[in-house]
Design an enzyme around this catalytic site. Structure first.
Site, PDB file in Angstrom:
ATOM      1  N   ASN A  87       0.861  -1.176   0.000  1.00 12.73           N
ATOM      2  CA  ASN A  87       0.000   0.000   0.000  1.00 12.73           C
ATOM      3  C   ASN A  87       0.900   1.228   0.000  1.00 12.73           C
ATOM      4  OD1 ASN A  87      -1.765   2.073   0.496  1.00 12.73           O
ATOM      5  ND2 ASN A  87      -2.410   1.356   2.519  1.00 12.73           N
ATOM      6  N   TRP A  88       0.976   1.860  -1.138  1.00 11.33           N
ATOM      7  CA  TRP A  88       1.901   3.001  -1.275  1.00 11.33           C
ATOM      8  C   TRP A  88       1.338   4.264  -0.655  1.00 11.33           C
ATOM      9  CZ3 TRP A  88       4.294   2.826  -6.902  1.00 11.33           C
ATOM     10  CH2 TRP A  88       4.861   1.562  -7.117  1.00 11.33           C
ATOM     11  N   LYS A  89       0.056   4.229  -0.292  1.00 10.19           N
ATOM     12  CA  LYS A  89      -0.615   5.389   0.303  1.00 10.19           C
ATOM     13  C   LYS A  89      -0.454   6.608  -0.628  1.00 10.19           C
ATOM     14  CE  LYS A  89      -0.130   3.168   4.724  1.00 10.19           C
ATOM     15  NZ  LYS A  89      -0.031   3.266   6.170  1.00 10.19           N
ATOM     16  N   HIS A 105      -9.476   0.885   4.898  1.00 14.21           N
ATOM     17  CA  HIS A 105      -8.200   1.119   5.584  1.00 14.21           C
ATOM     18  C   HIS A 105      -8.433   2.054   6.777  1.00 14.21           C
ATOM     19  CE1 HIS A 105      -4.131   2.419   6.445  1.00 14.21           C
ATOM     20  NE2 HIS A 105      -3.734   1.326   5.812  1.00 14.21           N
ATOM     21  N   GLU A 150      -6.844   4.494   7.849  1.00 18.45           N
ATOM     22  CA  GLU A 150      -6.671   5.926   7.558  1.00 18.45           C
ATOM     23  C   GLU A 150      -7.930   6.495   6.916  1.00 18.45           C
ATOM     24  OE1 GLU A 150      -2.962   5.414   5.485  1.00 18.45           O
ATOM     25  OE2 GLU A 150      -2.045   4.855   7.394  1.00 18.45           O
ATOM     26  N   GLU A 187      -5.039  -4.964  10.522  1.00 17.95           N
ATOM     27  CA  GLU A 187      -4.049  -3.915  10.726  1.00 17.95           C
ATOM     28  C   GLU A 187      -4.377  -3.156  12.015  1.00 17.95           C
ATOM     29  OE1 GLU A 187      -2.052  -2.765   6.756  1.00 17.95           O
ATOM     30  OE2 GLU A 187      -3.821  -1.512   6.985  1.00 17.95           O
ATOM     31  N   GLY A 206       2.657   2.406  10.828  1.00 12.23           N
ATOM     32  CA  GLY A 206       3.584   3.527  10.693  1.00 12.23           C
ATOM     33  C   GLY A 206       4.288   3.908  11.980  1.00 12.23           C
ATOM     34  N   SER A 248       3.661  -2.024  10.384  1.00  9.29           N
ATOM     35  CA  SER A 248       5.107  -2.084  10.640  1.00  9.29           C
ATOM     36  C   SER A 248       5.722  -3.433  10.274  1.00  9.29           C
ATOM     37  CB  SER A 248       5.405  -1.712  12.100  1.00  9.29           C
ATOM     38  OG  SER A 248       5.003  -0.383  12.363  1.00  9.29           O
TER      39      SER A 248
HETATM   40  P1  13P Z   1       3.148   0.455   7.718  1.00  7.03           P
HETATM   41  O1  13P Z   1       3.700  -0.811   7.125  1.00  7.03           O
HETATM   42  O2  13P Z   1       3.870   1.684   7.293  1.00  7.03           O
HETATM   43  O3  13P Z   1       2.997   0.348   9.214  1.00  7.03           O
HETATM   44  O4  13P Z   1       1.658   0.638   7.130  1.00  7.03           O
HETATM   45  C1  13P Z   1       0.797  -0.449   7.145  1.00  7.03           C
HETATM   46  C2  13P Z   1      -0.399  -0.117   6.374  1.00  7.03           C
HETATM   47  O5  13P Z   1      -1.166   0.766   6.720  1.00  7.03           O
HETATM   48  C3  13P Z   1      -0.650  -0.872   5.132  1.00  7.03           C
HETATM   49  O6  13P Z   1      -1.938  -0.675   4.669  1.00  7.03           O
END
Ligand code: 13P
Length: 251
Positions: free
Chosen positions: A9-11, A94, A96, A166, A172, A213
């Site tokens: 997931n590159w966000k 997600h 976020e 997650e 993060g 993470s």
């Molecule tokens: P990180 O791997 O940066 O913790 O993010 C996980 C994530 O939100 C994947 O969708």
């Protein structure tokens, strides 16, 4: 036997040029590892270009969100049909999007059904916040997200979904869940809930990922757990890490 699954997931990172460069770096390292289902989820602007680059590569492409309606006055949104023009997958729910964009279990449910109807594989995310975790609400929150997010679906529909656990506190932060901890949530609150809802066959077949993470250093430990079928990777989507994580999933 559940096929391992690793998605990046590159966000909200990478312009089209940067996305092309990253794919060019990573693809040679993962292309031959076809025992793992591998997926890139870049920002929507890069989907047309990457869908051309990834054609016949064996590596899939996913969007990070979509709307449940097929078309209409929804400024800024993309429909499942539009995503399907370029993608095979879509990340839904997600944390976020739940935290910053008012995503709810109800909207996740509508989006998941729309994605399935369009022939996309939804990657449905669930996870508890730090406060919920501290208050011992993890089981309740995860079971509710599964019950409501996957409500009113047939076993056949449910069998096509990929679920990602997650924990919000692990995203993060560098503070991953321990592998046994993640396995317990995945087994007892996700797989067993899906067994109640859709039957043992669906529950045994559905892929459930861990995210939060995940790194090249800890991925193998997660994948050694019996109920963790792969990873949804955020920060470690860059070249050496992502290749190592895919290799760990294949091992
Ligand atoms: P990180 O791997 O940066 O913790 O993010 C996980 C994530 O939100 C994947 O969708």
């Amino acid at each position: 036997m559940r096929k391992p699954f690793v998605a990046g997931n590159w966000k909200m990172n990478k312009t089209v040029e940067q996305a092309k460069a990253l794919v060019a770096e990573i693809l040679p390292g993962i292309q031959s590892i076809d025992s793992v289902e591998r997926v890139f989820c870049p920002p929507a602007t890069s989907l047309p270009t990457l869908s051309e680059l990834l054609k016949d590569s064996g590596v899939g492409l996913g969007a990070q969100n979509m709307h449940w309606e097929a078309s209409g006055a929804y400024t800024g949104e993309l429909s499942a049909g539009m995503v399907k023009e370029f993608c095979q997958y879509v990340i839904l729910g997600h944390s976020e999007r739940r935290a910053y964009f008012a995503e709810t279990d109800g909207t996740v449910n509508k989006k998941t059904k729309a994605a399935l109807a369009a022939g996309l594989t939804p990657i449905v995310c669930v996870g508890e916040t730090l406060d919920e975790n501290k208050a011992n609400l993890t089981a309740e929150v995860i079971k509710r997200q599964i019950h409501q997010g996957l409500a009113e679906m047939s076993p056949e529909q449910a069998s096509k979904i990929v679920v990602a656990y997650e924990p919000v506190w692990a995203i993060g932060t560098g503070l991953a869940a321990t592998a046994p901890e993640a396995n317990t949530v995945i087994k007892s609150y996700i797989r067993d809930t899906m067994k109640e809802m859709f039957g043992a066959g669906v529950a045994e077949g559905v892929r459930i990922l861990y995210g939060g993470s995940v790194t090249a250093a800890n991925a193998a430990e997660f994948f050694s757990q019996p109920d963790i079928d792969g990873a949804l990777v955020g920060g470690a989507c860059s070249k050496p890490d992502f290749i190592q994580i895919v290799k760990a999933a294949a091992a």
